[in-house]
Write an enzyme that holds these catalytic residues in place. Sequence first.
Site, PDB file in Angstrom:
ATOM      1  N   CYS A 330       0.266  -1.522   0.060  1.00 26.20           N
ATOM      2  CA  CYS A 330      -0.455  -0.183  -0.262  1.00 26.20           C
ATOM      3  C   CYS A 330       0.937   1.346  -0.663  1.00 26.20           C
ATOM      4  CB  CYS A 330      -1.129   0.098   1.256  1.00 26.20           C
ATOM      5  SG  CYS A 330      -2.358   1.055   0.924  1.00 26.20           S
ATOM      6  N   HIS A 427      -3.879  -5.220   1.260  1.00 26.92           N
ATOM      7  CA  HIS A 427      -3.240  -5.806   2.157  1.00 26.92           C
ATOM      8  C   HIS A 427      -4.032  -7.749   3.042  1.00 26.92           C
ATOM      9  CE1 HIS A 427      -2.657  -2.124   4.027  1.00 26.92           C
ATOM     10  NE2 HIS A 427      -3.424  -1.539   3.470  1.00 26.92           N
TER      11      HIS A 427
END
Length: 481
Positions: A330, A427
């Site tokens: 991310c 994630h």
Amino acid sequence: MTALMIQGTGSNVGKSMLVAGLCRAATRRGLSVAPFKPQNMSNNAAVTSDGGEIGRAQALQALACGLRPHTDMNPVLLKPETDVGAQVVVQGKRLTTAKARDYAKLKPTLMQAVQESFQRLKSKYDLVIVEGAGSPAEVNLRKGDIANMGFAQAAQVPVILCGDIDRGGVIAQIVGTQAVIAPDDAALVAGFMINKFRGDPSLFDDGYQMIADHTGWRGFGVAPWFADAWQLPAEDALDVGTPTRDNGLHVVCLCLSRMANFDDLDPLAQEPGVRLTMLRAGQPLPGDTDVVILPGSKSTIGDLAFLRAQGWDIDLQAHMRRGGHVLGICGGYQMLGQIIRDPQGIEGPAGETPGLGLLDIETEMTGDKRLTEVEAVHAPSGKAFHGYEIHIGRSSGPDRARPFGIIDGSPEGAISANGKIAGSYLHGMFRDDAFRAAWLESVGGSSSGDSYDATVETTLDRLADHMETHLDVDGLLACAR
């Protein structure tokens, strides 16, 4: 019974863990149970079944209840972006970014959303177990409070006060709390309990009785330190802890100042063949590092500056010369690129910031936030895994031609030409056991083959057993109304 609230004498006293254990204990009694936290402050968030985000602790508590996370379980989530400001998420969606002083003015208007979510949960479940935030003893924040006694009064929910004996002064913690809160707030407290005791609990018998005598409150027991807590996802960066190992694949995570969703690393910490180091500010990258992980961040540009201030950018270059691997997740993925553009000034002053230059990609920050669960396939290994996206910004560039993953036929993430550097917006990938094993093999490690999800479930049961042994759980549940 309807609801019960666990408040603490301070932050990090173990409220989240106690609520998770109580949720599991109540669920095992055949009750339908839901967790609730009116206001949470954390950059460790979970994507919910209704397409929003809540604090990671409430996601774990939902799991303890056998439920999927829902935005009603944490209607107000504050995600710190700077030392003085945070993104305000209401019922799963970003409302605004506010400085602390401005949030104090906004807070009273949020009680309606808090009450709406709470009432919906009350209508669906036998019992709602509520977690407070910080401490009710912060009486300077009592006006407009939605997190502790302000909520308890509005919803008329009985409160159990938890003290942390491990940090010392637990008698003063609890007695002092009663001394400073208003009498009508103190009247809502049904009792107290002690958490994180190390050694022989009987040595605290006199202190326990002193608390009862001074406050007139009922004691519900003393819970010893729960040694297996590290096997459950942690929400607070202060709780990040990993078992100490002397050998194995050395994976180092750079602990950024606004590190987010660091529970991505939990499944790696549980691998006996992995030595996971959470590298703190001021510490150099160890020379024997095999893999460096740049985790998610709530403030990518700010944390990129933080990373450079530690000298970690220089350490990464040396790590690459030694043939090491790097994975950015991310915000960490965005940092690996050539440049980060923020034309709208979403993360600060509008402009451009040079990235680390380890991946040939560019990122532009955008106003829209992507919140979604995904099914992906790891492009190099062909292993499928479940993950989630929770980010702003879009990345593009030549290295995207070598994707990290494939989602519905479309490329996701990027891998360098030599295969040593990879980045992904996804994630939660390491929770998938088959993918985790394949990834570890690709960077020179190996997996035990144990199921991460099964380990979490077993640990939640052990936590509930721990509480049943040392606390009056039946008495606690009987306080609910």
